[in-house]
Design a protein around this motif. Structure first.
Motif, PDB file in Angstrom:
ATOM      1  N   TYR A  12       1.240   0.587  -2.563  1.00  0.00           N
ATOM      2  CA  TYR A  12       2.439   0.379  -3.528  1.00  0.00           C
ATOM      3  C   TYR A  12       1.998   0.905  -4.891  1.00  0.00           C
ATOM      4  O   TYR A  12       2.676   1.079  -5.785  1.00  0.00           O
ATOM      5  CB  TYR A  12       2.797  -1.038  -3.242  1.00  0.00           C
ATOM      6  CG  TYR A  12       3.099  -1.345  -1.848  1.00  0.00           C
ATOM      7  CD1 TYR A  12       4.279  -0.809  -1.190  1.00  0.00           C
ATOM      8  CD2 TYR A  12       2.031  -2.142  -0.865  1.00  0.00           C
ATOM      9  CE1 TYR A  12       4.680  -0.868   0.065  1.00  0.00           C
ATOM     10  CE2 TYR A  12       2.628  -2.298   0.251  1.00  0.00           C
ATOM     11  CZ  TYR A  12       3.705  -1.776   0.778  1.00  0.00           C
ATOM     12  OH  TYR A  12       4.252  -2.113   2.225  1.00  0.00           O
ATOM     13  N   LEU A  13       0.519   0.458  -5.458  1.00  0.00           N
ATOM     14  CA  LEU A  13       0.001   0.746  -6.421  1.00  0.00           C
ATOM     15  C   LEU A  13       0.094   1.994  -6.582  1.00  0.00           C
ATOM     16  O   LEU A  13       0.427   2.494  -7.691  1.00  0.00           O
ATOM     17  CB  LEU A  13      -1.309   0.113  -6.444  1.00  0.00           C
ATOM     18  CG  LEU A  13      -1.538  -1.502  -6.575  1.00  0.00           C
ATOM     19  CD1 LEU A  13      -2.828  -2.056  -6.698  1.00  0.00           C
ATOM     20  CD2 LEU A  13      -0.578  -2.233  -7.956  1.00  0.00           C
ATOM     21  N   PRO A  29      -9.387  -7.739   0.457  1.00  0.00           N
ATOM     22  CA  PRO A  29      -8.258  -7.614   1.409  1.00  0.00           C
ATOM     23  C   PRO A  29      -6.930  -7.369   0.754  1.00  0.00           C
ATOM     24  O   PRO A  29      -5.920  -6.819   1.130  1.00  0.00           O
ATOM     25  CB  PRO A  29      -8.153  -8.670   2.320  1.00  0.00           C
ATOM     26  CG  PRO A  29      -9.721  -9.497   2.280  1.00  0.00           C
ATOM     27  CD  PRO A  29      -9.934  -8.976   0.879  1.00  0.00           C
ATOM     28  N   ALA A  30      -6.634  -8.523  -0.219  1.00  0.00           N
ATOM     29  CA  ALA A  30      -5.363  -8.515  -1.011  1.00  0.00           C
ATOM     30  C   ALA A  30      -5.152  -7.139  -1.501  1.00  0.00           C
ATOM     31  O   ALA A  30      -4.091  -6.344  -1.580  1.00  0.00           O
ATOM     32  CB  ALA A  30      -5.396  -9.523  -2.126  1.00  0.00           C
ATOM     33  N   SER A  69      -4.417  -4.332   0.687  1.00  0.00           N
ATOM     34  CA  SER A  69      -3.069  -4.290   1.371  1.00  0.00           C
ATOM     35  C   SER A  69      -1.842  -3.703   0.396  1.00  0.00           C
ATOM     36  O   SER A  69      -0.868  -3.498   0.793  1.00  0.00           O
ATOM     37  CB  SER A  69      -2.579  -5.477   1.988  1.00  0.00           C
ATOM     38  OG  SER A  69      -2.628  -6.487   0.910  1.00  0.00           O
ATOM     39  N   MET A  70      -2.388  -3.805  -0.978  1.00  0.00           N
ATOM     40  CA  MET A  70      -1.407  -3.555  -2.050  1.00  0.00           C
ATOM     41  C   MET A  70      -1.761  -2.197  -2.533  1.00  0.00           C
ATOM     42  O   MET A  70      -0.863  -1.441  -3.139  1.00  0.00           O
ATOM     43  CB  MET A  70      -1.576  -4.371  -3.253  1.00  0.00           C
ATOM     44  CG  MET A  70      -1.186  -5.912  -2.964  1.00  0.00           C
ATOM     45  SD  MET A  70      -1.533  -6.884  -4.247  1.00  0.00           S
ATOM     46  CE  MET A  70      -0.834  -6.234  -5.789  1.00  0.00           C
TER      47      MET A  70
END
Lengths: 308, 318
Positions: A287-288, A279-280, A283-284
């Motif tokens: 942006y990555l 999940p982390a 959600s990133m």
């Protein structure tokens, strides 16, 4: 992993992508032509969602609510442009960011005064609430298909307006050299107001389409706005084509990441790793992606050629 | 000493006099409020270094506030209460993250820089939200404040106040020295004219990146202080509105001035506090204070461009 799920999630990604496009198109147009960073673009999305939901409750007609919601958002956008934003065109980006940040606080609180802080939910009319049998055992909500259709139609319309009409010619001219356009006798202020109103209407359209599937609440605009920033940074600021492709990429990556990253990590590394990092990481992910794009193409994937 | 420096000295002396006065009137609330103001002033000073002097409009400075706070919170969660270590990690981790974000974002400028710094901070915000071990969305309580081997006790409000005060004075002094140094001169040159800076043979990138990292490190320290101040931390420390508030403090106080960030932090936090809690104001103002804050913000940006520092007596060019 079964095929139906993949198709369903791909459609979800497409649907998020076209929503992001509706917002990104207005934002990137306003930036490309007026050189204005408008953080309050998300507030117009929120206004659209609230107005449409409210008019639907009042009138009971979904179509009427759409028309009134769109017109209302357009009106709010034009008033904001005339009252506050007009003086900001000549200012630097810092002033624009701060002033429109102030507008966000104002709009979120105004909405909270008028409709309360709790989320309001809107329902779909009977004829839109069904599912469509796409193939075998794949059933997809009709309304989400409608959103995809509307988004693609708007993209086509925008392309037509910008590249084939007189207004579009002025828009492109204004983007590349506004002093010259003004010198040729075009009322540049009026053009700005029209473009801003147009962008506001697109944001409102995204908002009113989002109403029945997302929670309508104060602050809803900012959550999606930052994703829209990622879209236009990836696509190249000022470029409609970049906004469209960027939106589809971001919509897909975000949706598929959320759906499949956790099971993929679980399968490849270990279930514990999937639970912890899935999940982390999901959600990133966008942006990555943005960081990766910028590392190689600091101007985005489809930078605007020539224009100032 | 210019008259502006004298004014700043007078403000600092007033701040130093707060604890005995607050104790005399038995109003500990003001001690707490002004400590909070000073912590945000340190964060705003760090932002002013890159925003004011370097011309880098970072819309993601809350990230370092969050990293500093999480450094304290996470170490404390694992039973390490040593303040030297916690604060050292807070500064180091913030510097590292600033180096990573900076190495990508400093290559860009203008609107790209604004959006990229915002997006990276949002990424860290979601990271904070999604780590359940450290409280996720709800954040976590700091059970024990940072321990400095008996040297200073942060549970003592006055001792904590003077520690924050000392760090504030040191930050003001250090940023002044940095800005006046040769490094600072180049940094200011890249802001006022990048092409000429290049023409005289200086590449802006290493100077900007260094300033970006220094700024992140100082803001990380402010984050560690903030975690101790509230004894509680949440991903909200990294919320994008927090970044916006920090920017507003710098502008409100007066961009690229020494006293500006302190004045701006005081101005914004006291304004927020007044709008929310001043009983003279009618209920409808207190309840919807953000509406009025938003309007004030727009008006300040449109009409008060020199900020509060511009109102101070003294020469206008520092």
């Amino acid at each position: 992993m079964d095929f139906t799920l993949v198709v369903e999630q791909t459609l979800n990604g497409l649907q998020l992508g076209v929503m992001l496009f509706l917002l990104a198109a207005g934002l990137t147009l306003v930036f490309g032509i007026m050189n204005l960073v408008n953080l309050a673009h998300g507030s117009l999305y929120m206004v659209g969602a609230y107005l449409a939901t409210w008019f639907y409750q009042l009138t009971g007609s979904f179509a009427l609510a759409l028309v009134l919601g769109l017109a209302g958002t357009l009106l709010v956008g034009v008033v904001v442009e005339l009252v506050a934003l007009r003086t900001l065109y000549e200012r630097d980006h810092l002033d624009q960011v701060l002033a429109t940040f102030g507008l966000i606080l104002f709009f979120n609180e105004l909405i909270a005064i008028l409709w309360g802080r709790a989320a309001i939910y809107s329902t779909l009319p009977e004829f839109l609430s069904g599912h469509v049998q796409l193939a075998g055992n794949l059933r997809y909500p009709l309304y989400r298909l409608l959103i995809i259709g509307v988004g693609l139609a708007v993209a086509l319309l925008l392309w037509f307006v910008v590249s084939k009409t007189r207004l579009g010619m002025l828009i492109r001219a204004g983007a590349s050299n506004r002093a010259m356009v003004a010198a040729l006798g075009v009322d540049i202020r009026l053009l700005y107001t029209i473009v801003f109103g147009f962008g506001a209407a697109l944001a409102g359209l995204a908002g009113l389409l989002a109403g029945p599937i997302f929670a309508v609440q104060p602050g809803m605009g900012e959550m999606i706005l930052i994703q829209v920033f990622v879209v236009i940074v990836i696509g190249g600021i000022g470029s409609i084509r970049g906004a469209f492709l960027g939106a589809l990429i971001v919509g897909m990556v975000d949706t598929l990441g959320r759906a499949f990253l956790k099971p993929a990590l679980s399968a490849v590394i270990s279930p514990a790793a999937g639970d912890a990092a899935g999940p982390a990481l999901a959600s990133m992910l966008i942006y990555l992606l943005m960081a990766a794009v910028l590392a190689f193409r600091p101007e985005g994937l489809f930078p605007v050629r020539g224009g100032s | 000493m210019t008259s502006r420096t004298a004014t700043l000295m007078a403000i600092l002396l007033l701040l130093a006099a707060v604890p005995p006065v607050a104790a005399y009137f038995a109003e500990p609330f003001y001690l707490d409020l002004l400590r909070r103001v000073m912590i945000f002033a340190i964060a705003a000073i760090s932002l002013n270094l890159i925003l004011g002097y370097g011309g880098m409009v970072s819309f993601g400075h809350a990230a370092y506030l969050g990293i500093g706070a999480y450094a304290v919170g996470v170490l404390s969660h694992h039973g390490i209460d040593n303040g030297w270590l916690q604060w050292g990690v807070a500064i180091g981790a913030s510097a590292l993250v600033a180096a990573a974000i900076g190495s990508i974002s400093v290559r860009t400028s203008g609107i790209y820089f604004i959006m990229i710094t915002l997006a990276f901070t949002q990424m860290l915000y979601y990271l904070g939200v999604s780590i359940a071990e450290y409280g996720g969305d709800d954040g976590m309580r700091l059970k024990v404040r940072s321990q400095f081997s008996g040297l200073i006790d942060l549970n003592d409000p006055t001792a904590f106040y003077y520690l924050v005060f000392a760090i504030l004075v040191l930050s003001l002094f250090l940023t002044r020295r940095i800005v006046d140094s040769r490094f600072g001169l180049v940094l200011r040159a890249t802001r006022s004219n990048e092409a000429r800076t290049r023409a005289i043979g200086l590449s802006p990138y290493p100077f900007r990146l260094t300033a970006f990292i220094l700024s992140g490190a100082l803001c990380g320290l402010a984050g560690a202080l903030l975690a101790n101040q509230t004894a509680f931390l949440t991903p909200e420390f990294m919320n994008w509105t927090r970044s916006g508030e920090l920017m507003f403090m710098v502008i409100l106080g007066g961009i690229a001035t020494t006293a500006g960030p302190l004045l701006g932090a005081a101005g914004l936090l006291l304004l927020e506090d007044t709008l929310q809690g001043w009983s003279v104001l009618p209920k409808w103002v207190q309840e919807h204070w953000q509406l009025y804050l938003g309007v004030i913000l727009v008006l300040v940006v449109l009409y008060a461009r020199r900020g509060l520092a511009g109102l101070l007596p003294g020469d206008k060019h520092e």
